[in-house]
Design a protein around this motif. Structure first.
Motif, PDB file in Angstrom:
ATOM      1  N   UNK A   1       0.831  -1.207   0.000  1.00  0.00           N
ATOM      2  CA  UNK A   1       0.000   0.000   0.000  1.00  0.00           C
ATOM      3  C   UNK A   1       0.865   1.256   0.000  1.00  0.00           C
ATOM      4  N   UNK A   2       0.406   2.258  -0.707  1.00  0.00           N
ATOM      5  CA  UNK A   2       1.030   3.576  -0.626  1.00  0.00           C
ATOM      6  C   UNK A   2       0.490   4.289   0.621  1.00  0.00           C
ATOM      7  N   UNK A   3       1.160   5.367   0.988  1.00  0.00           N
ATOM      8  CA  UNK A   3       0.816   6.031   2.251  1.00  0.00           C
ATOM      9  C   UNK A   3      -0.634   6.492   2.285  1.00  0.00           C
ATOM     10  N   UNK A   4      -1.145   7.055   1.204  1.00  0.00           N
ATOM     11  CA  UNK A   4      -2.519   7.531   1.204  1.00  0.00           C
ATOM     12  C   UNK A   4      -3.508   6.360   1.237  1.00  0.00           C
TER      13      UNK A   4
ATOM     14  N   UNK B   1       0.906  -6.115   9.835  1.00  0.00           N
ATOM     15  CA  UNK B   1      -0.316  -6.192   9.029  1.00  0.00           C
ATOM     16  C   UNK B   1      -1.584  -5.981   9.858  1.00  0.00           C
ATOM     17  N   UNK B   2      -1.401  -5.660  11.148  1.00  0.00           N
ATOM     18  CA  UNK B   2      -2.528  -5.447  12.058  1.00  0.00           C
ATOM     19  C   UNK B   2      -3.395  -6.700  12.185  1.00  0.00           C
ATOM     20  N   UNK B   3      -2.731  -7.838  12.157  1.00  0.00           N
ATOM     21  CA  UNK B   3      -3.412  -9.124  12.320  1.00  0.00           C
ATOM     22  C   UNK B   3      -3.066  -9.658  13.713  1.00  0.00           C
ATOM     23  N   UNK B   4      -3.788  -9.157  14.694  1.00  0.00           N
ATOM     24  CA  UNK B   4      -3.498  -9.487  16.086  1.00  0.00           C
ATOM     25  C   UNK B   4      -4.749 -10.061  16.759  1.00  0.00           C
TER      26      UNK B   4
ATOM     27  N   UNK C   1      -6.365   5.520   4.248  1.00  0.00           N
ATOM     28  CA  UNK C   1      -7.772   5.211   3.989  1.00  0.00           C
ATOM     29  C   UNK C   1      -8.193   3.929   4.700  1.00  0.00           C
ATOM     30  N   UNK C   2      -7.374   2.875   4.606  1.00  0.00           N
ATOM     31  CA  UNK C   2      -7.714   1.600   5.224  1.00  0.00           C
ATOM     32  C   UNK C   2      -7.666   1.693   6.747  1.00  0.00           C
ATOM     33  N   UNK C   3      -6.656   2.353   7.274  1.00  0.00           N
ATOM     34  CA  UNK C   3      -6.495   2.458   8.724  1.00  0.00           C
ATOM     35  C   UNK C   3      -7.664   3.203   9.359  1.00  0.00           C
TER      36      UNK C   3
ATOM     37  N   UNK D   1       2.720   5.479  13.518  1.00  0.00           N
ATOM     38  CA  UNK D   1       3.481   4.331  14.036  1.00  0.00           C
ATOM     39  C   UNK D   1       3.056   3.056  13.311  1.00  0.00           C
ATOM     40  N   UNK D   2       1.751   2.906  13.113  1.00  0.00           N
ATOM     41  CA  UNK D   2       1.251   1.715  12.420  1.00  0.00           C
ATOM     42  C   UNK D   2       1.770   1.661  10.986  1.00  0.00           C
TER      43      UNK D   2
END
Length: 385
Positions: free
Chosen positions: A42-45, A208-211, A49-51, A73-74
């Motif tokens: 993913x690019x920063x933008x 990947x925020x898979x926690x 959007x996803x976050x 940080x994420x």
């Protein structure tokens, strides 16, 4: 003749790259992983959007600046691939003592070893894991408990009356529990069996925020049990998704590699080499008894029951006899609205559910006393995979 126009490669989400495909088999080695499917980073933008999807509630506006800092940080964790941010040297019990092993994985693995020690101790009480495979409960959108859960409670009472410890795993919590997850299996085993670690090391993946992966706890429940009883409805000729997620993630219990240092984590080529040297496919849950209750309202009960039986047999678990594998209809072709009433009236089915539990109790007693051994126990398996 009309023109059949193909889209430009730039317009295709995952275009086929002929360069990624070898021109001939001779151009690659047996252990060289095939590449070319992974999505772009993913690019920063796009990441922003996803976050921010998790924070659309207007009440988060009061902490916007804090969320922005957490997002940064994420982003850094994501772009740097911080899968396991906290590690420690594996130590002398592993093939590569200097390998940086995830402390979270190590904690799960240690809990399994401790649970197995208790499970094998003949002085401990017999323990049965009761699994409710329905996605429905009255704490989520359906507004009503599942019939499966009621059957689980019938079995639990029978087990308790036999002085057996009961561990209930209600998979419907995936639909109603806060931030509860069983992440999907990534299919490491199909690259090479040693790449599939026991317990699974694919999660958590912090970058990947898979926690909050529930399987770490579920593995321990399976290991601690002397028997497992799975109860499930039929969803479209299959098991419910909540149950299938758990089943797929249990692939590491059948042939999984207990030493991630031997593959340096997820090094696919090392894993392929290790498998080709001769892999033993250890069955980490073999020898436990099992029972099944599959119910439906129109069709599919026999197919689901057979599929679950075949899977558990393959894992090395032992069925507790013909009466321990039940498939029945509840309110056949009747209204969903009256399905609980149909279960109330079906006293024979209620007794059959109790019989499943009783059969499992008897099987566990025989297995733990050393009086039961499958007739094929000493046979050599020419195809261990």
């Amino acid at each position: 003749m009309p023109c059949i126009c193909m889209p430009l490669l730039a317009e295709v989400s995952h275009p086929f790259d002929p360069v990624a495909a070898p021109a001939s088999i001779q151009e690659i080695t047996v252990t060289e992983p095939r590449k070319g499917q992974a999505p772009a980073v993913l690019k920063r933008d796009e990441f922003h959007f996803e976050f921010r999807r998790s924070f659309i509630d207007p009440t988060f506006a009061a902490v916007e600046a804090d969320i922005a800092r957490v997002e940064q940080v994420a982003w850094e964790n994501y772009i740097n691939g911080n899968k396991s941010p906290v590690t420690a040297k594996a130590g002398p019990e592993f093939e590569d003592p200097d390998y940086d092993l995830s402390t979270e994985w190590k904690a799960t693995r240690d809990s399994l070893l401790a649970a197995e020690t208790v499970q094998k101790n003949p002085a401990t009480k017999s323990r049965v894991l009761l699994i409710c495979g329905s996605a429905r409960n009255d704490g989520s959108c359906p507004g009503e408990m599942s019939k499966t859960y009621r059957m689980v409670k019938l079995a639990a009472a029978t087990l308790a009356a036999s002085d057996v410890e009961v561990d209930l795993l209600d998979l419907s919590l995936l639909t109603s529990g806060y931030d509860q997850h069983i992440y999907p299996c990534k299919g490491c085993v199909s690259t090479a069996m040693p790449l599939c670690h026991w317990p699974c090391s694919c999660y958590p993946n912090h970058g990947q925020r898979q926690t909050n992966d529930w399987m770490a706890e579920i593995y321990e429940k399976w290991v601690a049990a002397h028997a497992v009883i799975i109860m499930t409805p039929v969803y479209w000729y299959q098991t419910p998704g909540v149950l299938k997620l758990m089943i797929d993630r249990l692939v590491c219990a059948d042939g999984g590699n207990p030493d991630p240092s031997s593959t340096h984590g997820k090094d696919a080529e090392k894993a392929k080499q290790l498998e080709l040297q001769g892999w033993p496919y250890p069955k980490h849950l073999a020898g436990r008894a099992y029972g099944l209750v599959v119910h439906g309202d129109v069709a599919g009960v026999e197919g689901v029951r057979r599929g679950l039986s075949d899977w558990l047999d393959w894992m090395g678990l032992v069925d507790a006899g013909a009466l321990s594998r039940l498939d029945r209809f509840v309110g056949y072709y009747e209204s969903y609205a009256e399905s609980h009433l149909a279960l109330d009236k079906d006293l024979a089915l209620q007794q059959e559910v109790r019989n499943v539990a009783s059969a499992v109790v008897n099987a566990v007693a025989e297995i733990r006393a050393g009086n039961f051994e499958p007739p094929d126990a000493e046979l050599h398996r020419p195809r261990p995979k």
